[in-house]
Design a protein around this motif. Structure first.
Motif, mmCIF file in Angstrom:
data_model
loop_
_atom_site.group_PDB
_atom_site.id
_atom_site.type_symbol
_atom_site.label_atom_id
_atom_site.label_comp_id
_atom_site.label_asym_id
_atom_site.label_seq_id
_atom_site.Cartn_x
_atom_site.Cartn_y
_atom_site.Cartn_z
ATOM 1 N N ALA A 169 -61.530 -2.699 8.630
ATOM 2 C CA ALA A 169 -62.013 -1.818 7.731
ATOM 3 C C ALA A 169 -61.534 -2.283 6.144
ATOM 4 O O ALA A 169 -62.314 -1.580 5.197
ATOM 5 C CB ALA A 169 -61.042 -0.425 8.324
ATOM 6 N N GLY A 170 -60.483 -2.784 6.202
ATOM 7 C CA GLY A 170 -60.083 -3.218 4.940
ATOM 8 C C GLY A 170 -61.103 -4.272 4.159
ATOM 9 O O GLY A 170 -61.342 -4.155 2.977
ATOM 10 N N VAL A 171 -61.543 -5.167 5.040
ATOM 11 C CA VAL A 171 -62.758 -6.319 4.412
ATOM 12 C C VAL A 171 -63.688 -5.200 4.095
ATOM 13 O O VAL A 171 -64.175 -5.683 3.011
ATOM 14 C CB VAL A 171 -63.137 -7.127 5.494
ATOM 15 N N ILE A 172 -64.293 -4.298 4.845
ATOM 16 C CA ILE A 172 -65.422 -3.783 4.523
ATOM 17 C C ILE A 172 -65.437 -2.882 3.315
ATOM 18 O O ILE A 172 -66.145 -2.945 2.341
ATOM 19 C CB ILE A 172 -66.008 -2.746 5.659
ATOM 20 N N ILE A 173 -64.237 -1.990 2.977
ATOM 21 C CA ILE A 173 -64.090 -1.278 1.855
ATOM 22 C C ILE A 173 -63.753 -2.029 0.554
ATOM 23 O O ILE A 173 -63.418 -1.422 -0.208
ATOM 24 C CB ILE A 173 -63.295 0.046 2.131
ATOM 25 N N GLY A 174 -63.231 -3.341 0.897
ATOM 26 C CA GLY A 174 -62.547 -3.828 -0.171
ATOM 27 C C GLY A 174 -63.400 -4.493 -1.224
ATOM 28 O O GLY A 174 -64.705 -4.196 -1.322
#
Length: 390
Positions: free
Chosen positions: A36-41
């Motif tokens: 999730a962090g990778v995607i919204i980062g």
């Protein structure tokens, strides 16, 4: 204010989508948060870009987790674990750091850089390991006690690590810099003051606050206690997680312990998830694109060396034979405190920005490998590891 609320909505939505999906696929909640962090980062959707601020704030999740663990640790129980903390912890950290340093030196890395990198990468992730042990209900088993003792020792190793790094930098240490012995004295003085306050003042204060009958004020005081002690410990170069653990231990015999634990649990879970999202956001895909082979090699070397070292050490740590592969994988990643070590090394000019970015990326990527390796271990090596009687 609007921007903050939008960020909160983004974090919640991304977690609600990625975590259940990752759990359903068998990868576990931690990998879901990381993805999730990778995607919204800043490298994919760019929905949230202030990674450093989010990462620092989300460390509260680790602080509250260690506080809750401290609530379960009476002094007698902690004393009984002294062998796990000082014996196993020192042995694990020294072995991993030594092997990593030798590998770095064999590739022609300057000894100062090799030593700094080895010490930073020898640390494991408190957040990831404790979350996994709690999920599998292994904290009170031999594997959990050995793992927790090692992590607690790593947190206590903060002072010598921070004191060592300026000495490795080029040129003389600035006159304003505090010598290592002074850091130790200040840390011990603060620790002693905290213990005395907890022993003679804390229970009285909690009784007075509880007498008001206002539950919110009681919860506010508990948060003030744990966060205040964590910040106080950080001011003398001890880790905040160690400070939170001490704060919890001082409340372990209090009659308010269970009430505090119930109040703190929701904050702990949400902030810990936010921490893993922030780690996913911190991955610098620019470095990965420029040096993919080097990054992959260092990640594989880090995880492989630590896993192999811990496999052989597991017998000395009294980890059951059926749990040794699990234990080796569990502590094979880099840890969040490595970010602090690297920041100090960068400020002391022991390493440059390029190398700091590379090692930071390696630590973050190594956290991705742990849930994947644990999934493979459970499915193909020992499917019922969590049910194994130990």
């Amino acid at each position: 204010m609007t921007k903050l609320l939008i960020d909160v909505v983004i974090f919640l939505v991304s977690a609600l989508i990625a975590v259940p999906l990752a759990t359903r696929l068998g990868f576990g909640a931690i990998l879901g948060y990381l993805i999730a962090g990778v995607i919204i980062g800043p490298w994919v959707l760019r929905l949230v870009t202030d990674v450093d601020a989010i990462l620092h704030f989300s460390e509260l999740g680790i602080v509250l987790m260690m506080f809750v663990i401290g609530l379960e640790m009476h002094v007698d129980k902690l004393w009984a674990m002294r062998r796990s903390i000082f014996g196993y912890g020192a042995m694990q950290m020294a072995t991993c750091a030594l092997v990593l340093a030798v590998v770095f030196l064999s590739f022609g890395t300057p000894w100062r850089v090799a030593l700094t990198g080895a010490l930073a990468l020898a640390l494991s992730s408190t957040a990831m390991v404790i979350a996994e042990l709690q999920e599998r209900r292994l904290m009170d088993m031999p594997t959990g006690r050995a793992g927790f003792g090692i992590l607690l020792f790593q947190d206590m190793a903060a002072i010598p690590l921070i004191a060592l790094l300026p000495l490795l930098g080029p040129g003389a240490v600035e006159p304003a810099a505090e010598p290592g012995w002074l850091l130790v004295i200040k840390a011990l003085a603060v620790l002693g003051a905290v213990v005395l306050a907890g022993r003679y003042l804390l229970d009285v204060a909690m009784r007075l606050i509880a007498a008001t009958g206002v539950r919110e004020i009681f919860t506010a005081f508990a948060l003030l206690w744990v966060i205040g002690i964590a910040l106080l410990m950080e001011s003398v170069h001890l880790s905040m997680s160690l400070g939170a653990f001490v704060a919890g231990v001082l409340l372990a015999d209090s009659k308010f312990r269970h009430e505090i634990e119930v109040d703190i649990a929701p904050f702990k879970g949400l902030l810990l998830g936010l921490f893993f999202i922030a780690v996913g956001m911190s991955i610098d895909f620019g470095v990965l694109a420029r040096e993919p082979a080097r990054v992959a090699a260092v990640v594989l070397a880090l995880v492989g060396i630590k896993a192999i070292a811990q496999w052989f050490l597991a017998n000395r740590f009294e980890v059951p034979a059926s749990q040794r592969a699990y234990f080796a994988i569990l502590l094979s990643q880099g840890g969040e405190f490595a970010f602090v070590v690297l920041a100090t090394a960068l400020a002391s000019r022991v390493i440059d920005q390029r190398l700091s970015s590379l090692v930071t990326l390696v630590v973050a990527l190594s956290m991705f490998t742990t849930p994947l390796l644990l999934l493979a271990q459970r499915r193909f090596w020992q499917p019922h590891v969590a049910d194994d009687p130990i």
